[in-house]
Design an enzyme around this catalytic site. Structure first.
Site, PDB file in Angstrom:
ATOM      1  N   CYS A  43     -33.784 -20.238 -31.458  1.00  7.98           N
ATOM      2  CA  CYS A  43     -33.527 -19.705 -32.806  1.00  7.98           C
ATOM      3  C   CYS A  43     -34.836 -19.465 -33.564  1.00  7.98           C
ATOM      4  O   CYS A  43     -35.060 -18.396 -34.120  1.00  7.98           O
ATOM      5  CB  CYS A  43     -32.628 -20.673 -33.562  1.00  7.98           C
ATOM      6  SG  CYS A  43     -32.231 -20.120 -35.207  1.00  7.98           S
ATOM      7  N   CYS A  48     -32.810 -16.133 -33.903  1.00  9.91           N
ATOM      8  CA  CYS A  48     -32.390 -15.840 -35.288  1.00  9.91           C
ATOM      9  C   CYS A  48     -33.537 -15.486 -36.226  1.00  9.91           C
ATOM     10  O   CYS A  48     -33.472 -14.481 -36.944  1.00  9.91           O
ATOM     11  CB  CYS A  48     -31.672 -17.041 -35.902  1.00  9.91           C
ATOM     12  SG  CYS A  48     -30.930 -18.206 -34.765  1.00  9.91           S
ATOM     13  N   LYS A  51     -35.836 -12.428 -35.342  1.00 10.86           N
ATOM     14  CA  LYS A  51     -34.905 -11.284 -35.361  1.00 10.86           C
ATOM     15  C   LYS A  51     -34.611 -10.863 -36.800  1.00 10.86           C
ATOM     16  O   LYS A  51     -34.672  -9.695 -37.150  1.00 10.86           O
ATOM     17  CB  LYS A  51     -33.640 -11.701 -34.617  1.00 10.86           C
ATOM     18  CG  LYS A  51     -32.557 -10.691 -34.443  1.00 10.86           C
ATOM     19  CD  LYS A  51     -31.492 -10.689 -35.485  1.00 10.86           C
ATOM     20  CE  LYS A  51     -30.796 -11.959 -35.786  1.00 10.86           C
ATOM     21  NZ  LYS A  51     -29.677 -12.295 -34.947  1.00 10.86           N
ATOM     22  N   TYR A 177     -24.113  -8.605 -29.583  1.00  9.82           N
ATOM     23  CA  TYR A 177     -24.738  -8.521 -30.900  1.00  9.82           C
ATOM     24  C   TYR A 177     -26.254  -8.365 -30.804  1.00  9.82           C
ATOM     25  O   TYR A 177     -26.862  -7.672 -31.629  1.00  9.82           O
ATOM     26  CB  TYR A 177     -24.317  -9.696 -31.795  1.00  9.82           C
ATOM     27  CG  TYR A 177     -25.003 -11.015 -31.535  1.00  9.82           C
ATOM     28  CD1 TYR A 177     -26.134 -11.379 -32.246  1.00  9.82           C
ATOM     29  CD2 TYR A 177     -24.517 -11.908 -30.581  1.00  9.82           C
ATOM     30  CE1 TYR A 177     -26.766 -12.590 -32.023  1.00  9.82           C
ATOM     31  CE2 TYR A 177     -25.137 -13.117 -30.354  1.00  9.82           C
ATOM     32  CZ  TYR A 177     -26.266 -13.452 -31.065  1.00  9.82           C
ATOM     33  OH  TYR A 177     -26.895 -14.639 -30.831  1.00  9.82           O
ATOM     34  N   GLU A 181     -28.280  -5.312 -32.624  1.00  3.20           N
ATOM     35  CA  GLU A 181     -29.305  -5.677 -33.613  1.00  3.20           C
ATOM     36  C   GLU A 181     -30.648  -5.032 -33.260  1.00  3.20           C
ATOM     37  O   GLU A 181     -31.318  -4.454 -34.121  1.00  3.20           O
ATOM     38  CB  GLU A 181     -29.460  -7.202 -33.669  1.00  3.20           C
ATOM     39  CG  GLU A 181     -28.273  -7.875 -34.338  1.00  3.20           C
ATOM     40  CD  GLU A 181     -28.337  -9.405 -34.333  1.00  3.20           C
ATOM     41  OE1 GLU A 181     -27.671 -10.007 -35.162  1.00  3.20           O
ATOM     42  OE2 GLU A 181     -29.041  -9.988 -33.486  1.00  3.20           O
ATOM     43  N   HIS A 435     -18.293  -7.696 -61.302  1.00  2.77           N
ATOM     44  CA  HIS A 435     -18.459  -6.256 -61.393  1.00  2.77           C
ATOM     45  C   HIS A 435     -19.842  -5.893 -61.919  1.00  2.77           C
ATOM     46  O   HIS A 435     -20.322  -6.577 -62.816  1.00  2.77           O
ATOM     47  CB  HIS A 435     -17.385  -5.703 -62.337  1.00  2.77           C
ATOM     48  CG  HIS A 435     -17.374  -4.208 -62.378  1.00  2.77           C
ATOM     49  ND1 HIS A 435     -16.946  -3.436 -61.309  1.00  2.77           N
ATOM     50  CD2 HIS A 435     -17.739  -3.339 -63.368  1.00  2.77           C
ATOM     51  CE1 HIS A 435     -17.055  -2.157 -61.641  1.00  2.77           C
ATOM     52  NE2 HIS A 435     -17.532  -2.075 -62.871  1.00  2.77           N
ATOM     53  N   GLU A 440     -16.593  -7.524 -54.861  1.00  2.00           N
ATOM     54  CA  GLU A 440     -15.371  -7.580 -55.679  1.00  2.00           C
ATOM     55  C   GLU A 440     -14.199  -6.882 -54.977  1.00  2.00           C
ATOM     56  O   GLU A 440     -13.037  -7.157 -55.247  1.00  2.00           O
ATOM     57  CB  GLU A 440     -15.592  -6.979 -57.067  1.00  2.00           C
ATOM     58  CG  GLU A 440     -15.828  -5.484 -57.095  1.00  2.00           C
ATOM     59  CD  GLU A 440     -16.034  -4.942 -58.528  1.00  2.00           C
ATOM     60  OE1 GLU A 440     -15.256  -5.299 -59.424  1.00  2.00           O
ATOM     61  OE2 GLU A 440     -16.982  -4.164 -58.730  1.00  2.00           O
TER      62      GLU A 440
HETATM   63  C1  LIG Z   1     -32.263 -12.723 -29.886  1.00  2.00           C
HETATM   64  C2  LIG Z   1     -31.377 -13.826 -30.382  1.00  2.00           C
HETATM   65  C3  LIG Z   1     -30.906 -13.779 -31.681  1.00  2.00           C
HETATM   66  C4  LIG Z   1     -30.097 -14.813 -32.156  1.00  2.00           C
HETATM   67  N1  LIG Z   1     -29.639 -14.726 -33.438  1.00  2.00           N
HETATM   68  C5  LIG Z   1     -28.854 -15.695 -33.939  1.00  2.00           C
HETATM   69  C6  LIG Z   1     -28.417 -15.647 -35.286  1.00  2.00           C
HETATM   70  O1  LIG Z   1     -28.721 -14.721 -36.024  1.00  2.00           O
HETATM   71  N2  LIG Z   1     -27.643 -16.678 -35.739  1.00  2.00           N
HETATM   72  C7  LIG Z   1     -27.287 -17.720 -34.933  1.00  2.00           C
HETATM   73  O2  LIG Z   1     -26.580 -18.635 -35.407  1.00  2.00           O
HETATM   74  N3  LIG Z   1     -27.677 -17.783 -33.647  1.00  2.00           N
HETATM   75  C8  LIG Z   1     -28.454 -16.795 -33.131  1.00  2.00           C
HETATM   76  N4  LIG Z   1     -28.894 -16.874 -31.834  1.00  2.00           N
HETATM   77  C9  LIG Z   1     -28.407 -17.972 -30.985  1.00  2.00           C
HETATM   78  C10 LIG Z   1     -29.190 -19.276 -31.241  1.00  2.00           C
HETATM   79  O3  LIG Z   1     -30.564 -19.039 -31.067  1.00  2.00           O
HETATM   80  C11 LIG Z   1     -28.694 -20.337 -30.268  1.00  2.00           C
HETATM   81  O4  LIG Z   1     -27.291 -20.478 -30.395  1.00  2.00           O
HETATM   82  C12 LIG Z   1     -29.351 -21.704 -30.538  1.00  2.00           C
HETATM   83  O5  LIG Z   1     -30.747 -21.616 -30.445  1.00  2.00           O
HETATM   84  C13 LIG Z   1     -28.812 -22.723 -29.532  1.00  2.00           C
HETATM   85  O6  LIG Z   1     -29.477 -23.953 -29.700  1.00  2.00           O
HETATM   86  P1  LIG Z   1     -29.628 -24.959 -28.468  1.00  2.00           P
HETATM   87  O7  LIG Z   1     -30.204 -26.208 -29.054  1.00  2.00           O
HETATM   88  O8  LIG Z   1     -28.365 -25.044 -27.725  1.00  2.00           O
HETATM   89  O9  LIG Z   1     -30.665 -24.277 -27.492  1.00  2.00           O
HETATM   90  P2  LIG Z   1     -32.174 -23.643 -27.724  1.00  2.00           P
HETATM   91  O10 LIG Z   1     -32.381 -23.440 -29.167  1.00  2.00           O
HETATM   92  O11 LIG Z   1     -32.211 -22.525 -26.804  1.00  2.00           O
HETATM   93  O12 LIG Z   1     -33.086 -24.839 -27.276  1.00  2.00           O
HETATM   94  C14 LIG Z   1     -33.202 -25.252 -25.945  1.00  2.00           C
HETATM   95  C15 LIG Z   1     -34.611 -25.753 -25.719  1.00  2.00           C
HETATM   96  O13 LIG Z   1     -34.652 -26.454 -24.488  1.00  2.00           O
HETATM   97  C16 LIG Z   1     -35.908 -26.220 -23.869  1.00  2.00           C
HETATM   98  N5  LIG Z   1     -35.759 -26.545 -22.451  1.00  2.00           N
HETATM   99  C17 LIG Z   1     -34.977 -25.930 -21.526  1.00  2.00           C
HETATM  100  N6  LIG Z   1     -35.030 -26.597 -20.362  1.00  2.00           N
HETATM  101  C18 LIG Z   1     -35.881 -27.642 -20.532  1.00  2.00           C
HETATM  102  C19 LIG Z   1     -36.333 -28.708 -19.703  1.00  2.00           C
HETATM  103  N7  LIG Z   1     -35.886 -28.841 -18.459  1.00  2.00           N
HETATM  104  N8  LIG Z   1     -37.212 -29.605 -20.215  1.00  2.00           N
HETATM  105  C20 LIG Z   1     -37.663 -29.505 -21.501  1.00  2.00           C
HETATM  106  N9  LIG Z   1     -37.243 -28.533 -22.333  1.00  2.00           N
HETATM  107  C21 LIG Z   1     -36.366 -27.622 -21.857  1.00  2.00           C
HETATM  108  C22 LIG Z   1     -36.149 -24.748 -24.146  1.00  2.00           C
HETATM  109  O14 LIG Z   1     -37.532 -24.423 -24.023  1.00  2.00           O
HETATM  110  C23 LIG Z   1     -35.629 -24.630 -25.587  1.00  2.00           C
HETATM  111  O15 LIG Z   1     -36.677 -24.834 -26.525  1.00  2.00           O
HETATM  112  C24 LIG Z   1     -29.730 -15.879 -31.319  1.00  2.00           C
HETATM  113  C25 LIG Z   1     -30.207 -15.931 -30.007  1.00  2.00           C
HETATM  114  C26 LIG Z   1     -31.024 -14.913 -29.549  1.00  2.00           C
HETATM  115  C27 LIG Z   1     -31.525 -14.977 -28.140  1.00  2.00           C
END
Ligand SMILES: Cc1cc2nc3c(=O)[nH]c(=O)nc-3n(C[C@H](O)[C@H](O)[C@H](O)COP(=O)(O)OP(=O)(O)OC[C@H]3O[C@@H](n4cnc5c(N)ncnc54)[C@H](O)[C@@H]3O)c2cc1C
Length: 459
Positions: A43, A48, A51, A177, A181, A435, A440
């Site tokens: 994110c 997010c 973006k 999406y 975007e 308004h 609205e």
């Molecule tokens: C282009 C794009 C736009 C988005 N826009 C939106 C938006 O506008 N609004 C919204 O709500 N959501 C949006 N999202 C989705 C949002 O980013 C994800 O839903 C959110 O980040 C999920 O969080 P998470 O903690 O599950 O995983 P992540 O945030 O993906 O975190 C996972 C982390 O784990 C780390 N990792 C992976 N494997 C290992 C390992 N073995 N050892 C150590 N570290 C590791 C990765 O490096 C990463 O930093 C968007 C996603 C993308 C790709």
């Protein structure tokens, strides 16, 4: 209890992992988190936040055009793309620092390394062996890659945030999406933009009127949308990339962005050796309390492939931390999750689509309004805003709110509360509008759209 290094070891410092770590630590647990790439996860770094910054930036030339109608004349805008990237990188670095401080100030130990499972209580963290009573996997997802010949010349969303130059001609492949975007972003930044989608209407899962309306508005803004189109091959040639489409047509562009979905980060994590079950998409299978098939191992966020949204990952993390270290026994409520798509124009949506509402309630009423925003009465822009309410006739409850138009995400967030409270159409009607606003319209739509059935019956 055996003596472990930590009460909780979290793999992944993204939206879910950071929140779970710091909340668990604040409840008194001894917590560590491992992050192999960037603090804050997808994110903050490649999702997010950048973006939305790009989306803001993509509107400025348009504002400059419109300003003339309001008496302002500006010089022709010019773009310094590298300044955009540098400013964005600086802001993200600041956010990375905030995440680092949040973890430190809550007493969470941070390992900046890849972590994998050796067994249910043991991890390899950058070569070091660490043990934990409980383990949380919050490793998120990554962009799907594809076997198209020449795919190595294409980029995915992670790369799109670090382009050295704005491409002059872009093709975006995909219909989710992220694809719509980026099509809006590149188009707004002045690239000749094509969106190629393999189906006949993008944004599957969104309300049908939203999907159609956005397609029309994107076309008006000059985005060339190719329906039922896939890329057969990509060839690097002098002057760009030749894209051979499924109908045999060859189109030349400077950049191809594949935004065709995301896959869970579960590969080579040692999950099999620990006995953690995955579904057929490679996502981790969990119960309502984020328990995997292994007693002491939990998973949440994108890795469990429910709703790939930051606030959902955070909400799940709050529940898990509280259940594990504060003695609660709560489940996350996934009902009526509001979401936005930062397309141009943006979408805001909460509740059921017309199709789902019809399937669930049978007898529904639809209220729809399409209009030109007040601002555009001077600018002459032909952009139309679309708003839609779906009402269960038996209970009078509003079960779906959808909007395509400026500030849709901001407006729908408030309506999300109304839906959560079970608001009825009569209550929407008795709410006084503000308004003059676009919002609205949501409390002034009185005449339902004639239903297909009613129209049939009236013939
Ligand atoms: C282009 C794009 C736009 C988005 N826009 C939106 C938006 O506008 N609004 C919204 O709500 N959501 C949006 N999202 C989705 C949002 O980013 C994800 O839903 C959110 O980040 C999920 O969080 P998470 O903690 O599950 O995983 P992540 O945030 O993906 O975190 C996972 C982390 O784990 C780390 N990792 C992976 N494997 C290992 C390992 N073995 N050892 C150590 N570290 C590791 C990765 O490096 C990463 O930093 C968007 C996603 C993308 C790709």
């Amino acid at each position: 209890m055996a003596d472990y290094d930590y009460d909780l070891f979290v793999i992944g410092a993204g939206s879910g992992g950071v929140r779970a770590s710091r909340m668990s630590a604040s409840y008194g647990a001894k917590v560590a988190v491992a992050e192999e790439r960037f603090l804050g996860g997808t994110c903050v770094n490649v999702g997010c936040i950048p973006k939305k910054l790009f989306s803001y930036g993509s509107h400025y030339p348009h504002y400059a055009d419109e300003a003339a109608a309001y008496g302002w004349d500006f010089a022709q805008p010019t773009l310094d793309w590298s300044r955009l990237i540098a400013n964005k990188d600086k802001e993200i670095e600041r956010l990375n620092g905030i995440y680092r401080n949040i973890l430190a100030s809550n007493g969470v130990t941070l390992y900046e390394a890849r972590a994998t499972l050796i067994d249910a209580h043991t991890l390899d963290v950058g070569g070091e062996t660490v043990t934990a009573d409980k383990i949380l996997i919050a490793t998120g997802g990554k962009p799907q890659v594809w076997g198209t010949p020449g795919f190595e010349h294409a980029i995915v969303s992670d790369d799109a945030f670090y382009l050295e130059e704005r491409p002059n001609r872009v093709m975006v492949a995909g219909g989710g999406y992220i694809a719509v975007e980026f099509a809006g972003i590149f188009n707004g930044y002045g690239a000749e933009t094509t969106l190629a989608y393999r189906g006949d209407l993008f944004l599957r899962g969104f309300d049908i009127d939203v999907r159609k309306h956005l397609a029309g508005e994107m076309n008006k803004k000059g985005i060339n949308i190719l329906w039922n189109a896939t890329i057969e091959r990509i060839d690097k040639v002098d002057g760009g990339l030749d894209i051979t489409m499924s109908d045999g047509d060859i189109r030349q562009v400077d950049q191809v962005l594949y935004a065709i979905g995301r896959v869970p980060n579960t590969a080579n994590m040692g999950l099999e050796s620990a006995g953690v079950a995955l579904n057929d998409k490679g996502a981790i299978v969990v119960d309502d309390y984020y328990r995997t098939s292994v007693d002491n191992i939990y998973a949440l966020g994108d890795i469990i492939d429910r709703y790939q949204l930051t606030p959902v990952a955070i909400g799940e993390a709050m529940k898990l931390a509280s259940n594990l270290f504060r003695g609660t026994n709560e489940k996350m409520d996934y009902g009526d999750i509001p979401t936005a798509v930062f397309s141009d124009p943006p979408i805001g949506t909460v509740g059921l689509t017309e199709e789902d509402a019809r399937a669930k309630y049978g007898d529904i009423e639809i209220f729809r309004s399409t209009f030109r925003a007040l601002k555009d009465t001077l600018t002459g822009s032909s952009e139309q805003t679309m708003m839609k309410l779906i009402v269960d006739r038996a209970s009078d409850r509003v079960v779906g709110c959808h909007m395509v138009g400026p500030d849709a995400g901001e407006i729908i967030q408030g309506l999300g509360i109304a839906l959560k409270c079970g608001a009825t159409k009569a209550q929407f009607d008795s709410t006084v509008g503000i308004h003059p606003t676009a919002a609205e319209e949501f409390v002034t739509m009185r005449e339902p759209v004639p239903q297909p059935e009613a129209a049939e019956a009236a013939k």
